[in-house]
Design a protein around this motif. Structure first.
Motif, PDB file in Angstrom:
ATOM      1  N   ASP A  68       0.831  -1.209   0.000  1.00  0.00           N
ATOM      2  CA  ASP A  68       0.000   0.000   0.000  1.00  0.00           C
ATOM      3  C   ASP A  68       0.860   1.252   0.000  1.00  0.00           C
ATOM      4  OD1 ASP A  68      -2.469  -1.497   0.284  1.00  0.00           O
ATOM      5  OD2 ASP A  68      -1.842  -1.867   2.358  1.00  0.00           O
ATOM      6  N   LYS A  69       0.348   2.299  -0.625  1.00  0.00           N
ATOM      7  CA  LYS A  69       0.986   3.602  -0.547  1.00  0.00           C
ATOM      8  C   LYS A  69       0.692   4.215   0.811  1.00  0.00           C
ATOM      9  CE  LYS A  69       0.994   4.961  -5.433  1.00  0.00           C
ATOM     10  NZ  LYS A  69       0.548   5.991  -6.401  1.00  0.00           N
ATOM     11  N   VAL A  70       1.714   4.747   1.450  1.00  0.00           N
ATOM     12  CA  VAL A  70       1.514   5.447   2.717  1.00  0.00           C
ATOM     13  C   VAL A  70       1.943   6.896   2.467  1.00  0.00           C
ATOM     14  CG1 VAL A  70       1.920   5.372   5.205  1.00  0.00           C
ATOM     15  CG2 VAL A  70       2.062   3.275   3.879  1.00  0.00           C
ATOM     16  N   ILE A  71       3.057   7.312   3.050  1.00  0.00           N
ATOM     17  CA  ILE A  71       3.630   8.612   2.691  1.00  0.00           C
ATOM     18  C   ILE A  71       4.446   8.460   1.409  1.00  0.00           C
ATOM     19  CG2 ILE A  71       5.210  10.435   3.446  1.00  0.00           C
ATOM     20  CD1 ILE A  71       4.448   9.694   6.306  1.00  0.00           C
ATOM     21  N   GLY A  72       5.135   7.339   1.311  1.00  0.00           N
ATOM     22  CA  GLY A  72       5.912   7.017   0.128  1.00  0.00           C
ATOM     23  C   GLY A  72       5.268   5.882  -0.650  1.00  0.00           C
ATOM     24  N   PRO A  73       5.886   5.454  -1.742  1.00  0.00           N
ATOM     25  CA  PRO A  73       5.291   4.423  -2.604  1.00  0.00           C
ATOM     26  C   PRO A  73       5.296   3.044  -1.956  1.00  0.00           C
ATOM     27  CG  PRO A  73       7.526   4.934  -3.313  1.00  0.00           C
ATOM     28  CD  PRO A  73       7.194   5.916  -2.242  1.00  0.00           C
ATOM     29  N   ALA A  74       4.407   2.181  -2.439  1.00  0.00           N
ATOM     30  CA  ALA A  74       4.434   0.781  -2.022  1.00  0.00           C
ATOM     31  C   ALA A  74       5.719   0.141  -2.535  1.00  0.00           C
ATOM     32  CB  ALA A  74       3.213   0.046  -2.573  1.00  0.00           C
ATOM     33  N   LEU A  75       6.305  -0.747  -1.764  1.00  0.00           N
ATOM     34  CA  LEU A  75       7.618  -1.302  -2.105  1.00  0.00           C
ATOM     35  C   LEU A  75       7.551  -2.723  -2.651  1.00  0.00           C
ATOM     36  CD1 LEU A  75       9.721   0.066   0.897  1.00  0.00           C
ATOM     37  CD2 LEU A  75       9.433   1.018  -1.394  1.00  0.00           C
ATOM     38  N   ARG A  76       6.372  -3.157  -3.030  1.00  0.00           N
ATOM     39  CA  ARG A  76       6.259  -4.481  -3.643  1.00  0.00           C
ATOM     40  C   ARG A  76       7.032  -4.496  -4.965  1.00  0.00           C
ATOM     41  NH1 ARG A  76       2.779  -8.615  -2.685  1.00  0.00           N
ATOM     42  NH2 ARG A  76       2.482 -10.139  -4.341  1.00  0.00           N
ATOM     43  N   ASP A  77       7.874  -5.523  -5.137  1.00  0.00           N
ATOM     44  CA  ASP A  77       8.680  -5.699  -6.358  1.00  0.00           C
ATOM     45  C   ASP A  77       9.637  -4.536  -6.612  1.00  0.00           C
ATOM     46  OD1 ASP A  77       7.583  -8.188  -6.994  1.00  0.00           O
ATOM     47  OD2 ASP A  77       5.891  -7.268  -8.027  1.00  0.00           O
ATOM     48  N   VAL A  78      10.090  -3.859  -5.557  1.00  0.00           N
ATOM     49  CA  VAL A  78      11.021  -2.754  -5.750  1.00  0.00           C
ATOM     50  C   VAL A  78      12.334  -3.253  -6.358  1.00  0.00           C
ATOM     51  CG1 VAL A  78      12.012  -2.926  -3.424  1.00  0.00           C
ATOM     52  CG2 VAL A  78      12.050  -0.735  -4.616  1.00  0.00           C
ATOM     53  N   HIS A  79      12.677  -4.506  -6.093  1.00  0.00           N
ATOM     54  CA  HIS A  79      13.912  -5.074  -6.638  1.00  0.00           C
ATOM     55  C   HIS A  79      13.843  -5.250  -8.150  1.00  0.00           C
ATOM     56  CE1 HIS A  79      11.199  -8.464  -6.025  1.00  0.00           C
ATOM     57  NE2 HIS A  79      11.916  -9.153  -6.884  1.00  0.00           N
ATOM     58  N   LYS A  80      12.620  -5.248  -8.702  1.00  0.00           N
ATOM     59  CA  LYS A  80      12.463  -5.346 -10.153  1.00  0.00           C
ATOM     60  C   LYS A  80      12.511  -3.964 -10.809  1.00  0.00           C
ATOM     61  CE  LYS A  80       9.655  -9.576  -9.995  1.00  0.00           C
ATOM     62  NZ  LYS A  80       8.348 -10.187 -10.342  1.00  0.00           N
ATOM     63  N   ARG A  81      12.133  -2.938 -10.049  1.00  0.00           N
ATOM     64  CA  ARG A  81      12.115  -1.583 -10.607  1.00  0.00           C
ATOM     65  C   ARG A  81      13.499  -0.943 -10.616  1.00  0.00           C
ATOM     66  NH1 ARG A  81       7.412  -1.403  -7.279  1.00  0.00           N
ATOM     67  NH2 ARG A  81       8.363   0.022  -5.765  1.00  0.00           N
ATOM     68  N   ARG A  82      14.272  -1.200  -9.559  1.00  0.00           N
ATOM     69  CA  ARG A  82      15.609  -0.620  -9.447  1.00  0.00           C
ATOM     70  C   ARG A  82      16.568  -1.693  -8.971  1.00  0.00           C
ATOM     71  NH1 ARG A  82      16.329   3.698 -12.234  1.00  0.00           N
ATOM     72  NH2 ARG A  82      14.895   2.402 -13.428  1.00  0.00           N
ATOM     73  N   ASN A  83      17.845  -1.588  -9.407  1.00  0.00           N
ATOM     74  CA  ASN A  83      18.826  -2.570  -8.932  1.00  0.00           C
ATOM     75  C   ASN A  83      19.282  -2.234  -7.521  1.00  0.00           C
ATOM     76  OD1 ASN A  83      20.939  -0.611  -9.073  1.00  0.00           O
ATOM     77  ND2 ASN A  83      21.170  -1.022 -11.252  1.00  0.00           N
ATOM     78  N   LEU A  84      19.981  -3.165  -6.885  1.00  0.00           N
ATOM     79  CA  LEU A  84      20.344  -3.034  -5.479  1.00  0.00           C
ATOM     80  C   LEU A  84      21.254  -1.835  -5.230  1.00  0.00           C
ATOM     81  CD1 LEU A  84      20.244  -4.132  -2.615  1.00  0.00           C
ATOM     82  CD2 LEU A  84      22.125  -5.672  -3.192  1.00  0.00           C
TER      83      LEU A  84
END
Length: 420
Positions: A68-84
């Motif tokens: 869910d979005k709170v103050i910032g974006p939801a972090l589901r699949d963040v590893h697919k959007r940006r590299n480590l």
């Protein structure tokens, strides 16, 4: 000559095809390696993921959730959007990444109303463990709460409150007792009426059958007066002793605060970890009262027009402290260390502070008396798991007892532990 040329040309054509084929193979391999590199360094072992979960819940849940979005974006699949490597750089200093002109970072900054993300002094391995936890959570299906699950949760909560059930049982037993006494009274009355109509009764039996209950005589009797005096004296003495034992005890103390801060909203509704605001609880004797800049991590862009938030702005602008009223206050002669209990002992905040996540206005939940602390030390198991310091103590304790090792077994009742 033409034949040689033809062979040469064919060889050249074959070599060209070979080069193209090899180039295609290398291109595919390179692409696959690049894709793998995006996940490179993200841990998958359970211990590291568990450590990442603790870090995430202690530091990130104020602004982020997995789904869910709170103050910032939801972090589901963040590893697919940006590299480590990008994530590590952004967590350590988001403004540096934004100022570098990174398109993704700039768009994210603008999308969330130019809210600056707090810079965290984490090691790369710690950030990797958080990403590992997010990756593991992203692999799970999203569970939608239903009315059935809500009802089940309510039943579980109800089952944890046996006191109400005990009260009902006591009331039922009291009603049954009153009914039994009423029935016995009716039976005695009917028997006495029946016996009084008998003609063959002796004088002694008739006197007993016609005997009436004299309330005045009972009240004037020495036995009744002695019993009444004893009960009255016992009540007065009990009240006096209870009063003496409550001197200095502020259980239930609930003062007004200069700002109407609701733990129910922050810790309850939004699941903000206590350690995010009370930053000293894991590393210091004191849990410390949050400074206004911690409030500003969120309220620089949330509910900025609220009259209560305006009080925080005024304190910052005038460079004045917020004069919070202290609620939990131990005497100077008693020593208490938050980090020892919370970090080492892994004691939950609610153990001493009660259901803080349900309090709109905080009150002192526990008596915080010496007897209360000692009783806790007698009942609480020592958390020895994964701590080699306790190995010899555990082995020694096992030689003399089959019970688990309590805090009192390692000196938890020694006077010098709390009084120095």
């Amino acid at each position: 000559m033409s034949k040689k040329y033809s062979l040469h040309s064919r060889a050249g054509f074959l070599s060209t095809k070979t080069v193209l084929f090899l180039s295609l193979i290398f291109s595919v391999l390179f692409t696959q390696n690049t894709a793998v590199a995006q996940d490179d360094g993200i841990p998958t072992d359970e211990a590291t993921i568990s450590a990442g979960e603790k870090l995430f819940k202690a530091n990130c849940t104020v602004c982020h959730a997995v789904n869910d979005k709170v103050i910032g974006p939801a972090l589901r699949d963040v590893h697919k959007r940006r590299n480590l490597a990008w994530i590590q750089a952004f967590v350590k200093n988001s403004q540096k990444v934004i100022q570098s002109g990174d398109d993704y970072a700039v768009n994210l900054y603008n999308e969330y109303n130019k809210t600056e993300m707090t810079a965290f002094d984490f090691e790369d391995a710690e950030i990797a463990s958080i990403v590992g936890y997010l990756k593991a959570e992203s692999a799970k299906e999203i569970v939608v709460a239903t009315e059935e699950t809500t009802t089940t949760g309510g039943d579980e909560v109800a089952s944890q409150e046996p006191s109400q059930f005990v009260n009902i049982v006591m009331i039922v037993l009291l009603v049954v007792l009153v009914l039994i006494l009423a029935v016995l009274g009716m039976i005695i009355t009917m028997l006495k009426k029946y016996l009084s109509q008998k003609d063959d009764l002796s004088e002694e039996d008739r006197e007993i059958a016609e005997q009436t209950f004299d309330v005045g005589a009972l009240v004037k009797s020495n036995a009744f007066l002695g019993l009444a005096a004893f009960v009255f004296t016992a009540i007065i003495m009990k009240s006096a002793i209870d009063g003496i034992f409550t001197i200095g005890v502020q259980q239930g103390y609930q003062p007004d605060q200069p700002i109407a801060f609701s733990h129910k909203i922050h810790a309850g509704d939004y699941k903000i970890d206590c350690n995010y605001c009370h930053t000293g609880v894991r590393k210091s004797k004191n849990a410390n009262i949050p400074s206004p800049n911690i409030c500003m991590n969120c309220h620089s862009s949330i509910k900025t027009e609220s009259p209560e938030i305006q009080k925080i702005y005024a304190a910052i602008e005038n460079n004045e402290p917020i004069e919070w009223v202290r609620i939990h206050n131990l005497p100077d002669l008693a020593y208490f260390n938050h980090s020892q209990h919370v970090k080492v002992g892994e004691i939950e905040c609610q153990t001493c502070h009660g259901p803080i996540e349900e309090m709109d206005k905080v009150s002192q939940y526990a008596p915080l008396t010496m007897g209360w602390c000692i009783n806790c030390h007698r009942e609480t198991d020592v958390n020895t798991k994964g701590n080699d310091y306790y190995n010899k103590l555990v082995a020694k304790h096992a030689e003399h007892s089959k019970e688990s090792m309590k805090v009192e077994d390692i000196g938890g009742l020694e006077c010098s532990k709390c009084h120095y």
